[in-house]
Design a protein around this motif. Sequence first.
Motif, short mmCIF file in Angstrom:
data_model
loop_
_atom_site.label_atom_id
_atom_site.label_comp_id
_atom_site.label_asym_id
_atom_site.label_seq_id
_atom_site.Cartn_x
_atom_site.Cartn_y
_atom_site.Cartn_z
N THR A 164 0.83 -1.20 0.00
CA THR A 164 0.00 0.00 0.00
C THR A 164 0.87 1.25 0.00
OG1 THR A 164 -1.74 -1.16 1.18
CG2 THR A 164 -1.80 1.24 1.26
N LEU B 170 0.99 4.02 -2.86
CA LEU B 170 0.68 5.40 -2.49
C LEU B 170 1.80 6.34 -2.91
CD1 LEU B 170 -1.54 7.04 -1.07
CD2 LEU B 170 -0.28 6.72 1.06
N ASN C 97 1.49 6.89 -6.54
CA ASN C 97 0.41 7.83 -6.81
C ASN C 97 0.88 9.27 -6.60
OD1 ASN C 97 -2.11 8.75 -7.43
ND2 ASN C 97 -3.14 7.75 -5.73
N ASN D 87 -4.85 6.24 -9.74
CA ASN D 87 -5.77 5.79 -8.69
C ASN D 87 -6.39 4.44 -9.04
OD1 ASN D 87 -5.38 8.02 -7.04
ND2 ASN D 87 -6.99 9.18 -8.04
#
Length: 182
Positions: A63, A67, A70, A172
């Motif tokens: 994660t 992230l 992103n 996303n």
Amino acid sequence: LHLLRVVVPALLLLAMHYARDSLKKQFATKQWETIFAEGLHGTNPDEVVDAVLDFSFMLALLTMVMLSMNFFVTHLATESESGFRRLLHVSGLSRTSYLCATAGVDGILYALLGISAMVMVASLVLDIRMVQWTSPILLVLLLAVWVLAGVVLGYVLHFASPSARVASIASNFVVFIIIFSA
């Protein structure tokens, strides 16, 4: 936005800390003892809790890498849309220097710092079995490959997208798919 780089891992690690205590209480009941004895061939509850936390920690690391990817795509898109990248090239900055600074610092360094902090907390505070028993060289190699894959994926998403908004939406969407398919 940069506050999320600190808040998200802290919340994930805190949730894992509370999950350990909750799972130990849950798995100490008679119902689970019979399931462990019959279905898992004598596995004790502590091993099951450790396995759940190992898996949860790997998902937390994934994660954080996604992230960071992103954030990296957002940074690239912002520079592209504002014309800052073009201004840097016109003013004489070489493409190699720009790529090293952008990919090296905003892409690789930030992601490695975040997951390295998570690994240290997981090893020293949470006693995550996977971190303590895995070879440090193998762990660093795995994390470096994940971060490099995230940076390359970020560049591919950015350059394949016609605008910053499309790049952000695609980023996303990729994060959503990767996290929920793991």
